[in-house]
Design an enzyme around this catalytic site. Structure first.
Site, short mmCIF file in Angstrom:
data_model
loop_
_atom_site.label_atom_id
_atom_site.label_comp_id
_atom_site.label_asym_id
_atom_site.label_seq_id
_atom_site.Cartn_x
_atom_site.Cartn_y
_atom_site.Cartn_z
N ARG A 74 -0.62 21.19 72.79
CA ARG A 74 -1.13 20.99 74.15
C ARG A 74 -2.04 22.13 74.61
O ARG A 74 -2.95 21.91 75.41
CB ARG A 74 0.03 20.83 75.14
CG ARG A 74 0.63 19.44 75.04
CD ARG A 74 1.68 19.26 76.10
NE ARG A 74 2.10 17.87 76.15
CZ ARG A 74 3.09 17.43 76.89
NH1 ARG A 74 3.78 18.28 77.65
NH2 ARG A 74 3.41 16.17 76.90
N GLY A 93 5.03 9.53 79.40
CA GLY A 93 5.13 8.65 80.57
C GLY A 93 3.76 8.32 81.15
O GLY A 93 3.53 7.18 81.57
N LYS A 103 15.59 4.17 75.83
CA LYS A 103 15.45 3.94 77.27
C LYS A 103 14.65 2.71 77.65
O LYS A 103 13.48 2.76 78.00
CB LYS A 103 14.93 5.19 77.96
CG LYS A 103 16.04 6.22 78.14
CD LYS A 103 15.61 7.33 79.05
CE LYS A 103 15.15 8.48 78.20
NZ LYS A 103 14.32 9.45 78.73
N GLY A 157 5.78 11.62 73.30
CA GLY A 157 5.97 12.95 72.75
C GLY A 157 6.64 12.94 71.39
O GLY A 157 6.17 13.57 70.43
P1 ADP Z 1 8.73 8.82 72.72
O1 ADP Z 1 8.94 10.25 73.14
O2 ADP Z 1 7.83 8.71 71.51
O3 ADP Z 1 8.31 7.92 73.86
P2 ADP Z 1 11.53 8.21 73.05
O4 ADP Z 1 11.72 9.50 73.77
O5 ADP Z 1 11.65 6.95 73.81
O6 ADP Z 1 10.14 8.24 72.24
O7 ADP Z 1 12.61 8.11 71.86
C1 ADP Z 1 12.63 9.03 70.81
C2 ADP Z 1 14.01 9.22 70.27
O8 ADP Z 1 14.61 7.97 69.95
C3 ADP Z 1 14.03 10.02 68.99
O9 ADP Z 1 14.66 11.24 69.23
C4 ADP Z 1 14.83 9.16 68.02
O10 ADP Z 1 15.76 9.91 67.25
C5 ADP Z 1 15.54 8.19 68.93
N1 ADP Z 1 15.88 6.94 68.27
C6 ADP Z 1 15.05 6.05 67.70
N2 ADP Z 1 15.71 5.04 67.14
C7 ADP Z 1 17.04 5.27 67.36
C8 ADP Z 1 18.25 4.59 67.02
N3 ADP Z 1 18.21 3.44 66.32
N4 ADP Z 1 19.42 5.14 67.42
C9 ADP Z 1 19.44 6.29 68.10
N5 ADP Z 1 18.34 6.98 68.46
C10 ADP Z 1 17.14 6.48 68.09
MG MG Z 2 10.61 11.26 74.16
#
Ligand code: ADP
Ligand code: MG
Length: 394
Positions: free
Chosen positions: A37, A375, A199, A352
């Site tokens: 960043r 977000g 989420k 992220g």
């Molecule tokens: P991003 O930051 O890319 O938007 P999120 O914050 O929504 O993604 O989710 C990322 C996290 O989701 C990672 O830490 C990953 O380990 C977790 N994750 C993905 N698939 C699973 C799963 N099947 N069970 C538990 N955690 C998961």
């Molecule tokens: Mg995240």
């Protein structure tokens, strides 16, 4: 009036307040562990320096919740930046007040100062008028280059802007708006969206928006668990959001009646817990008792890769599994490779955790755009007006 770009602003000899997003991860020893960043905003900062501006940088770091916390000082960030710019960066000891005022007043043309962590003041997140006015006293020109914070109406992203006569977007913000803009309105088809991570609540708005616009929506990660569960699949100990099952069911019903194509995983990689050295591939019809799904399986990767190979526009948010562990990274890496091989289209990654996964897969250079916003990128693609962008218009 549309927002202007920094290249069109008169900066010479003026105090140019640049809101950057230097909310970077720190090492346990307090150093910068990932400077992406910071590097992303260097073109904007260097441009201001070359134009003879008196540069005032402002950012938040972590969640100090309105009080000073030495472990969340921007000191390591200022040190990294000084090194990267090859010049001094003077850090004020507070985000606003006499200390900040003095550092700004002492600036010479081409000099760089940084305010201390904005969120040390409760006025930042509260978008407090007095705090916003105070920040504006350091600015003849306001530049926003903090895309990752543009979905927040805070004092430094929104409140202060109306008190500054000249304002515009930094190069990073401009690029984000241009690239993510390709996913809003008319898009080149087929348009495929891949949504994973966790989420459901954070992403359901995006999913509903995409349902009407994307040709195919692929779901993976813990996100998919909740949707599989909504279809009656036993998910064992998998991460499922029980309170979101009604939303997931309603979404799937809507998809069916509107003819929107949703792809859920056909197979899953399961294990007793995420620290397991290896997982077992099972069909996505039933996760054995005592086991949890931590990744999508090879058949799912193959199906999604097939869809991606025909896509002309792709948006991907959220990893397909617990990619942090090599045992559960294959789904995310497989989809990353498929996305990297899309020829001639537009591929965009937001989020992220996913940005880190794509970097780890080594395919970042083959992706059209990796957004610095989590977000913010979701809200932008949903078509929401981001307060940080709205403040720059008119
Ligand atoms: P991003 O930051 O890319 O938007 P999120 O914050 O929504 O993604 O989710 C990322 C996290 O989701 C990672 O830490 C990953 O380990 C977790 N994750 C993905 N698939 C699973 C799963 N099947 N069970 C538990 N955690 C998961
Ligand atoms: Mg995240």
């Amino acid at each position: 009036m549309a927002a202007r770009g920094i290249a069109d602003l008169d900066l010479q000899g003026r105090r140019v307040f640049i809101r950057v997003d230097f909310n970077v991860p720190l090492t346990p020893a307090g150093g910068v562990s990932d400077a992406t960043r910071i590097r992303e905003s260097l073109p904007t900062i260097n441009h201001a320096i070359e134009r003879g501006a008196r540069v005032v940088l402002a950012s938040h770091l972590g969640r100090p919740k309105g009080r000073a916390r030495p472990d969340l000082s921007l000191l390591p960030v200022a040190a990294y930046l000084a090194e990267a710019l090859g010049r001094d960066v003077v850090l004020a000891d507070e985000p606003a007040g006499d200390g900040a005022k003095k550092v700004v007043n002492d600036l010479r043309d081409g000099g760089v100062a940084m305010l201390e962590n904005l969120r040390f003041s409760p006025g930042e997140e509260a978008n407090d008028e007095t705090f916003a006015r105070g920040l504006a006293t350091y600015a003849d020109v306001y530049v926003n280059d903090a895309f990752a914070t543009a979905h927040r109406a805070h004092a430094s992203t929104a409140g202060m802007v109306k008190y500054v006569a000249s304002k515009g977007m930094g190069f990073l913000l401009e690029r984000e708006v241009k690239m993510l803009g390709k996913l809003v309105g008319e898009v080149e088809r087929p348009f495929v969206a891949v949504i994973g991570g966790t989420k459901v609540a954070d992403k359901i708005g995006l999913l509903e928006n995409l349902l009407g616009r994307a040709d195919v929506v692929c779901l993976g990660g813990a996100m998919a668990n909740t949707f599989l569960s909504a279809q009656g699949v036993g998910m064992g100990r998998s991460l499922v959001e029980p309170s979101k099952l009604p939303i997931a069911r309603a979404f799937l019903a809507k998809a069916e009646s509107s003819g929107g194509r949703i792809i859920l995983p056909r197979d899953l990689v399961v294990a007793e817990d995420a620290r397991a050295e290896a997982g077992t591939v099972v069909p996505a019809t039933c996760v054995p008792d005592g086991q949890a799904a931590f990744d999508i399986g090879p058949e799912s990767v193959a199906e999604m890769s097939g869809v991606l190979s025909r896509a002309r526009t792709v948006f991907w948010n959220g990893p397909m599994g617990v990619f942090e562990s090599p045992a559960f990274a294959a789904g995310t890496l497989g989809v990353a490779k498929a996305m990297a091989s899309v020829m001639g289209g537009t591929t965009v990654v937001g989020g992220g955790d996913l940005a880190a996964a794509v970097e780890r897969a080594g395919v970042t250079p083959s992706i059209t755009h990796v957004s610095t916003g989590g977000g913010a990128s979701l809200e932008f693609i949903e078509g929401k007006k981001l307060p940080g962008l709205a403040a720059l218009e008119s």
